[in-house]
Write a protein that holds these residues in place. Structure first.
Motif, PDB file in Angstrom:
ATOM      1  N   LYS A 204      15.208  22.556  -8.653  1.00 47.19           N
ATOM      2  CA  LYS A 204      15.796  21.792  -9.756  1.00 47.19           C
ATOM      3  C   LYS A 204      15.970  20.324  -9.369  1.00 47.19           C
ATOM      4  N   GLN A 205      16.408  20.078  -8.150  1.00 45.27           N
ATOM      5  CA  GLN A 205      16.604  18.705  -7.678  1.00 45.27           C
ATOM      6  C   GLN A 205      15.297  17.922  -7.677  1.00 45.27           C
ATOM      7  N   ARG A 206      14.211  18.594  -7.327  1.00 44.04           N
ATOM      8  CA  ARG A 206      12.930  17.894  -7.155  1.00 44.04           C
ATOM      9  C   ARG A 206      12.047  17.944  -8.406  1.00 44.04           C
ATOM     10  N   GLY A 207      12.503  18.626  -9.441  1.00 41.54           N
ATOM     11  CA  GLY A 207      11.761  18.643 -10.689  1.00 41.54           C
ATOM     12  C   GLY A 207      10.603  19.606 -10.734  1.00 41.54           C
ATOM     13  N   PHE A 208      10.626  20.650  -9.894  1.00 43.20           N
ATOM     14  CA  PHE A 208       9.563  21.650  -9.915  1.00 43.20           C
ATOM     15  C   PHE A 208       9.682  22.519 -11.163  1.00 43.20           C
ATOM     16  N   GLU A 209       8.570  23.108 -11.559  1.00 44.13           N
ATOM     17  CA  GLU A 209       8.550  23.934 -12.774  1.00 44.13           C
ATOM     18  C   GLU A 209       8.632  25.437 -12.517  1.00 44.13           C
ATOM     19  N   ALA A 210       8.244  25.884 -11.323  1.00 43.15           N
ATOM     20  CA  ALA A 210       8.151  27.333 -11.088  1.00 43.15           C
ATOM     21  C   ALA A 210       8.443  27.683  -9.642  1.00 43.15           C
ATOM     22  N   LEU A 211       8.934  28.900  -9.438  1.00 40.13           N
ATOM     23  CA  LEU A 211       9.053  29.497  -8.117  1.00 40.13           C
ATOM     24  C   LEU A 211       8.147  30.718  -8.091  1.00 40.13           C
ATOM     25  N   VAL A 212       7.209  30.738  -7.159  1.00 40.37           N
ATOM     26  CA  VAL A 212       6.252  31.844  -7.053  1.00 40.37           C
ATOM     27  C   VAL A 212       6.507  32.550  -5.734  1.00 40.37           C
ATOM     28  N   LEU A 213       7.047  33.775  -5.805  1.00 35.96           N
ATOM     29  CA  LEU A 213       7.449  34.517  -4.618  1.00 35.96           C
ATOM     30  C   LEU A 213       6.345  35.471  -4.163  1.00 35.96           C
ATOM     31  N   GLN A 214       6.272  35.694  -2.853  1.00 36.88           N
ATOM     32  CA  GLN A 214       5.402  36.761  -2.347  1.00 36.88           C
ATOM     33  C   GLN A 214       5.901  38.066  -2.966  1.00 36.88           C
ATOM     34  N   PHE A 215       4.991  38.862  -3.497  1.00 39.58           N
ATOM     35  CA  PHE A 215       5.375  39.965  -4.389  1.00 39.58           C
ATOM     36  C   PHE A 215       6.322  40.968  -3.755  1.00 39.58           C
ATOM     37  N   LYS A 216       6.269  41.139  -2.433  1.00 46.57           N
ATOM     38  CA  LYS A 216       7.117  42.136  -1.787  1.00 46.57           C
ATOM     39  C   LYS A 216       8.595  41.775  -1.874  1.00 46.57           C
ATOM     40  N   GLY A 217       8.896  40.492  -2.126  1.00 48.23           N
ATOM     41  CA  GLY A 217      10.289  40.078  -2.176  1.00 48.23           C
ATOM     42  C   GLY A 217      10.877  40.024  -3.571  1.00 48.23           C
ATOM     43  N   ILE A 218      10.115  40.401  -4.574  1.00 46.40           N
ATOM     44  CA  ILE A 218      10.580  40.265  -5.958  1.00 46.40           C
ATOM     45  C   ILE A 218      11.453  41.449  -6.374  1.00 46.40           C
ATOM     46  N   THR A 219      12.572  41.127  -7.000  1.00 42.25           N
ATOM     47  CA  THR A 219      13.457  42.134  -7.589  1.00 42.25           C
ATOM     48  C   THR A 219      13.826  41.663  -8.993  1.00 42.25           C
ATOM     49  N   PRO A 220      14.261  42.568  -9.867  1.00 46.24           N
ATOM     50  CA  PRO A 220      14.703  42.152 -11.204  1.00 46.24           C
ATOM     51  C   PRO A 220      15.802  41.108 -11.168  1.00 46.24           C
ATOM     52  N   ASP A 221      16.704  41.220 -10.186  1.00 43.16           N
ATOM     53  CA  ASP A 221      17.804  40.260 -10.095  1.00 43.16           C
ATOM     54  C   ASP A 221      17.280  38.858  -9.753  1.00 43.16           C
ATOM     55  N   LYS A 222      16.303  38.780  -8.854  1.00 37.69           N
ATOM     56  CA  LYS A 222      15.728  37.480  -8.502  1.00 37.69           C
ATOM     57  C   LYS A 222      15.010  36.859  -9.701  1.00 37.69           C
ATOM     58  N   VAL A 223      14.305  37.690 -10.443  1.00 40.72           N
ATOM     59  CA  VAL A 223      13.611  37.197 -11.635  1.00 40.72           C
ATOM     60  C   VAL A 223      14.616  36.625 -12.629  1.00 40.72           C
ATOM     61  N   ARG A 224      15.732  37.333 -12.830  1.00 43.92           N
ATOM     62  CA  ARG A 224      16.764  36.856 -13.759  1.00 43.92           C
ATOM     63  C   ARG A 224      17.347  35.521 -13.291  1.00 43.92           C
ATOM     64  N   LYS A 225      17.582  35.395 -11.997  1.00 45.40           N
ATOM     65  CA  LYS A 225      18.133  34.148 -11.460  1.00 45.40           C
ATOM     66  C   LYS A 225      17.186  32.970 -11.690  1.00 45.40           C
ATOM     67  N   ILE A 226      15.912  33.201 -11.456  1.00 43.44           N
ATOM     68  CA  ILE A 226      14.927  32.127 -11.633  1.00 43.44           C
ATOM     69  C   ILE A 226      14.859  31.710 -13.096  1.00 43.44           C
ATOM     70  N   LYS A 227      14.838  32.686 -13.989  1.00 39.36           N
ATOM     71  CA  LYS A 227      14.790  32.376 -15.421  1.00 39.36           C
ATOM     72  C   LYS A 227      16.059  31.663 -15.878  1.00 39.36           C
ATOM     73  N   ALA A 228      17.203  32.088 -15.359  1.00 40.93           N
ATOM     74  CA  ALA A 228      18.473  31.459 -15.740  1.00 40.93           C
ATOM     75  C   ALA A 228      18.506  29.988 -15.340  1.00 40.93           C
ATOM     76  N   ALA A 229      17.736  29.637 -14.305  1.00 42.63           N
ATOM     77  CA  ALA A 229      17.651  28.244 -13.865  1.00 42.63           C
ATOM     78  C   ALA A 229      16.589  27.472 -14.638  1.00 42.63           C
ATOM     79  N   ASP A 230      16.011  28.094 -15.644  1.00 40.46           N
ATOM     80  CA  ASP A 230      14.974  27.475 -16.474  1.00 40.46           C
ATOM     81  C   ASP A 230      13.731  27.144 -15.655  1.00 40.46           C
ATOM     82  N   LEU A 231      13.393  28.052 -14.746  1.00 43.53           N
ATOM     83  CA  LEU A 231      12.170  27.962 -13.957  1.00 43.53           C
ATOM     84  C   LEU A 231      11.297  29.170 -14.280  1.00 43.53           C
ATOM     85  N   GLU A 232       9.994  29.019 -14.082  1.00 39.99           N
ATOM     86  CA  GLU A 232       9.088  30.137 -14.328  1.00 39.99           C
ATOM     87  C   GLU A 232       9.009  31.016 -13.079  1.00 39.99           C
TER      88      GLU A 232
END
Length: 267
Positions: A204-232
């Protein structure tokens, strides 16, 4: 009569200008190194196929050669993909063009040269000009070395800001992109065990548009957090259909894949 003509001319001009504006796809399918499941990675046929199947983004990797050329390749050397081993950064582009970068793909898939013709390493400019011929698919550039300034300068010279984004895990490189061209989207690639809260704050500080995680680390909670921050929220690099489906159900909005056609069938 003159007033009616002026109105008609204005409508026609607006229509022409609107038609000239790119209307890009938005399906969350990033063709990783092009359609690299069906064609040799980071080659013109792979990129053309990624466009043809309908991915909204292509992804590619770049280095800078000894003579200052920006080339599209993933590794520091040509050993893995080619028929000879050259160090990319210490070779001239003329030298790199002698490498058949389809060699590994041909061997792995047990194909003849007729079925899988030799390919040379493309220049970034060649791929950008290929992409610019259409207005559906964009291209995300991943700098594998310190060549962001040269890449952004090329994008600006070709007037391709609308077609281009950048992705990588290197924070310095991605920050440099935003400093040089704030309008270019940045997909910040992160590992499976990254500190997500810190990443969101930095993004958010640097103006990035998306966070792309290595798939093994993805959880529904992480997805919700990223979306709540208005990031893809995105995932890299996924080729298994069952896992693709699982990630889509969890709300992942972008998936990097070697099999873009397969992912598109699940959309």
């Amino acid at each position: 009569m003159k007033f009616a003509f002026v109105i008609l001319f204005a409508v026609m001009l607006t229509t022409v200008l609107s038609a000239a504006e790119p209307v890009f796809l938005q399906n969350g399918v990033t063709a990783h190194r092009g359609n690299s499941g069906e064609y040799p990675e980071n080659t013109i046929p792979a990129f053309q196929s990624g466009i043809d199947v309908g991915a909204d983004w292509l992804e590619l990797d770049i280095f800078q050669t000894k003579d200052g050329q920006l080339v599209v390749t993933h590794d520091k050397t040509t050993e893995r993909v080619g028929d000879k081993n050259l160090d990319v950064a210490s070779s001239t582009y003329a030298e790199l063009k002698t490498v058949d970068v389809a060699t590994d793909f041909r061997k792995r898939h047990q194909l003849s040269k007729a079925a899988c013709p030799p390919q040379r390493m493309p220049l970034l400019e060649e791929v950008l000009l290929l992409v610019k011929q259409q207005n559906k698919t964009r291209v995300s550039i991943q700098p594998k070395a310190d060549c962001v300034k040269a890449a952004v300068a090329l994008v600006k010279r070709l007037e391709m800001e609308s077609w281009v984004g950048f992705n990588d895990g290197n924070l310095n490189y991605m920050t440099q992109v935003k400093q040089l061209a704030p309008e270019l989207p940045v997909f910040w690639d992160r590992g499976a065990d990254t500190d997500l809260d810190a990443d969101i704050r930095i993004a958010k500080q640097r103006g990035f548009e998306a966070l792309v995680l290595q798939f093994k680390g993805i959880t529904p909670d992480k997805v919700r957090k990223i979306k709540a921050a208005d990031l893809e929220p995105g995932a890299w690099t996924v080729n298994d259909p069952a896992l693709m489906q699982q990630l889509l159900q969890q709300g992942v909005e972008r998936i990097y894949t070697d099999e873009p056609a397969q992912l598109l069938r699940l959309k």
